[in-house]
Design a protein around this motif. Structure first.
Motif, PDB file in Angstrom:
ATOM      1  N   ALA A 296       0.833  -1.205   0.000  1.00  0.00           N
ATOM      2  CA  ALA A 296       0.000   0.000   0.000  1.00  0.00           C
ATOM      3  C   ALA A 296       0.869   1.257   0.000  1.00  0.00           C
ATOM      4  CB  ALA A 296      -0.946  -0.003   1.195  1.00  0.00           C
ATOM      5  N   GLN A 297       1.912   1.237   0.781  1.00  0.00           N
ATOM      6  CA  GLN A 297       2.829   2.376   0.835  1.00  0.00           C
ATOM      7  C   GLN A 297       3.572   2.537  -0.488  1.00  0.00           C
ATOM      8  OE1 GLN A 297       6.128   2.092   3.674  1.00  0.00           O
ATOM      9  NE2 GLN A 297       5.490   4.101   4.459  1.00  0.00           N
ATOM     10  N   ALA A 298       3.940   1.433  -1.107  1.00  0.00           N
ATOM     11  CA  ALA A 298       4.641   1.480  -2.391  1.00  0.00           C
ATOM     12  C   ALA A 298       3.745   2.108  -3.469  1.00  0.00           C
ATOM     13  CB  ALA A 298       5.069   0.073  -2.810  1.00  0.00           C
ATOM     14  N   TYR A 299       2.471   1.742  -3.499  1.00  0.00           N
ATOM     15  CA  TYR A 299       1.552   2.351  -4.467  1.00  0.00           C
ATOM     16  C   TYR A 299       1.413   3.852  -4.218  1.00  0.00           C
ATOM     17  CZ  TYR A 299      -0.069  -2.084  -6.465  1.00  0.00           C
ATOM     18  OH  TYR A 299      -0.142  -3.284  -7.116  1.00  0.00           O
ATOM     19  N   GLU A 300       1.326   4.240  -2.953  1.00  0.00           N
ATOM     20  CA  GLU A 300       1.188   5.661  -2.641  1.00  0.00           C
ATOM     21  C   GLU A 300       2.427   6.449  -3.091  1.00  0.00           C
ATOM     22  OE1 GLU A 300       0.245   8.713   1.044  1.00  0.00           O
ATOM     23  OE2 GLU A 300       0.291   6.566   1.447  1.00  0.00           O
ATOM     24  N   PHE A 301       3.605   5.945  -2.780  1.00  0.00           N
ATOM     25  CA  PHE A 301       4.828   6.634  -3.179  1.00  0.00           C
ATOM     26  C   PHE A 301       4.951   6.708  -4.703  1.00  0.00           C
ATOM     27  CE2 PHE A 301       6.100   6.460   1.165  1.00  0.00           C
ATOM     28  CZ  PHE A 301       7.128   7.376   1.319  1.00  0.00           C
ATOM     29  N   ALA A 302       4.682   5.599  -5.382  1.00  0.00           N
ATOM     30  CA  ALA A 302       4.812   5.577  -6.845  1.00  0.00           C
ATOM     31  C   ALA A 302       3.787   6.499  -7.502  1.00  0.00           C
ATOM     32  CB  ALA A 302       4.649   4.141  -7.362  1.00  0.00           C
ATOM     33  N   ALA A 303       2.541   6.429  -7.064  1.00  0.00           N
ATOM     34  CA  ALA A 303       1.490   7.261  -7.660  1.00  0.00           C
ATOM     35  C   ALA A 303       1.739   8.742  -7.400  1.00  0.00           C
ATOM     36  CB  ALA A 303       0.115   6.843  -7.130  1.00  0.00           C
ATOM     37  N   GLN A 304       2.178   9.077  -6.195  1.00  0.00           N
ATOM     38  CA  GLN A 304       2.447  10.481  -5.893  1.00  0.00           C
ATOM     39  C   GLN A 304       3.631  10.996  -6.701  1.00  0.00           C
ATOM     40  OE1 GLN A 304       0.499  12.532  -3.968  1.00  0.00           O
ATOM     41  NE2 GLN A 304       1.781  14.172  -4.764  1.00  0.00           N
ATOM     42  N   ALA A 305       4.631  10.165  -6.912  1.00  0.00           N
ATOM     43  CA  ALA A 305       5.771  10.579  -7.731  1.00  0.00           C
ATOM     44  C   ALA A 305       5.330  10.860  -9.167  1.00  0.00           C
ATOM     45  CB  ALA A 305       6.865   9.507  -7.701  1.00  0.00           C
ATOM     46  N   VAL A 306       4.444  10.034  -9.704  1.00  0.00           N
ATOM     47  CA  VAL A 306       3.929  10.248 -11.063  1.00  0.00           C
ATOM     48  C   VAL A 306       3.071  11.521 -11.102  1.00  0.00           C
ATOM     49  CG1 VAL A 306       2.384   9.320 -12.844  1.00  0.00           C
ATOM     50  CG2 VAL A 306       4.081   7.832 -11.752  1.00  0.00           C
ATOM     51  N   LEU A 307       2.196  11.688 -10.116  1.00  0.00           N
ATOM     52  CA  LEU A 307       1.345  12.874 -10.063  1.00  0.00           C
ATOM     53  C   LEU A 307       2.187  14.146  -9.986  1.00  0.00           C
ATOM     54  CD1 LEU A 307      -1.482  14.200  -9.713  1.00  0.00           C
ATOM     55  CD2 LEU A 307      -1.178  13.866  -7.250  1.00  0.00           C
ATOM     56  N   GLY A 308       3.147  14.170  -9.083  1.00  0.00           N
ATOM     57  CA  GLY A 308       3.995  15.350  -8.925  1.00  0.00           C
ATOM     58  C   GLY A 308       4.840  15.626 -10.152  1.00  0.00           C
ATOM     59  N   SER A 309       5.340  14.579 -10.783  1.00  0.00           N
ATOM     60  CA  SER A 309       6.150  14.735 -11.994  1.00  0.00           C
ATOM     61  C   SER A 309       5.322  15.308 -13.133  1.00  0.00           C
ATOM     62  CB  SER A 309       6.763  13.393 -12.396  1.00  0.00           C
ATOM     63  OG  SER A 309       7.588  12.908 -11.360  1.00  0.00           O
ATOM     64  N   ALA A 310       4.109  14.796 -13.301  1.00  0.00           N
ATOM     65  CA  ALA A 310       3.221  15.321 -14.338  1.00  0.00           C
ATOM     66  C   ALA A 310       2.897  16.787 -14.073  1.00  0.00           C
ATOM     67  CB  ALA A 310       1.938  14.488 -14.397  1.00  0.00           C
ATOM     68  N   LYS A 311       2.675  17.115 -12.829  1.00  0.00           N
ATOM     69  CA  LYS A 311       2.367  18.500 -12.468  1.00  0.00           C
ATOM     70  C   LYS A 311       3.560  19.415 -12.783  1.00  0.00           C
ATOM     71  CE  LYS A 311       0.100  21.084  -8.836  1.00  0.00           C
ATOM     72  NZ  LYS A 311      -0.588  21.032  -7.574  1.00  0.00           N
TER      73      LYS A 311
END
Length: 151
Positions: A83-98
């Motif tokens: 669960a933590q791995a998904y959160e870190f990976a998804a947030q990294a993608v979201l922040g990078s796209a932003k």
């Protein structure tokens, strides 16, 4: 009119491509664009680009989900709870796209900002290049566009 939304519209972050023919007035176009902007962005494009939109926008969330899943799988393999791995990976993608959208900088320039000389990131980038990440993405999208043209 023809529209092509994508699934991030479900969370208000979609982008919809919209094309129209000569029978659609400016007023009608404006009304439809306003509706489409209710769940993200909307861009008016030419009909000739609609098949490309399928690969770059409508189908691409699946590619991003696969990338997030792969990053999370690697983190789990290295000991992080899933669960933590998904959160870190998804947030990294979201922040990078932003960062791409808000800084106006080329994605390559942003990548270079993360890659320290002789560091961990450039080593990971080297492996991604060696394994053909860019080529795989380009070929997958070209296949998607070709399939869309055949429909």
């Amino acid at each position: 009119m023809r529209t092509m939304p994508n699934t991030p519209a479900l969370v208000g972050e979609g982008i919809t491509a919209l094309c129209r023919n000569e029978n659609v007035t400016e007023e009608e176009l404006d009304r439809v664009v306003t509706i489409m902007k209710g769940f993200g962005k909307c861009e008016v494009i030419s009909e000739g680009l609609m098949d490309v939109v399928v690969s770059v926008s409508s189908s691409s969330p699946a590619y991003v989900f696969m990338f997030i899943e792969a990053m999370a799988d690697a983190a789990v393999a290295d000991g992080m709870p899933r669960a933590q791995a998904y959160e870190f990976a998804a947030q990294a993608v979201l922040g990078s796209a932003k960062m791409v959208l808000e800084t106006g900088k080329h994605p390559g320039e942003l990548k270079d900002m993360v890659c320290s000389p002789g560091g961990t990131t450039i080593e990971a980038v080297r492996v991604l290049e060696e394994k053909g990440m860019r080529s795989a993405v380009i070929e997958a999208m070209k296949a998607c566009t070709a399939k869309a043209k055949g429909l």
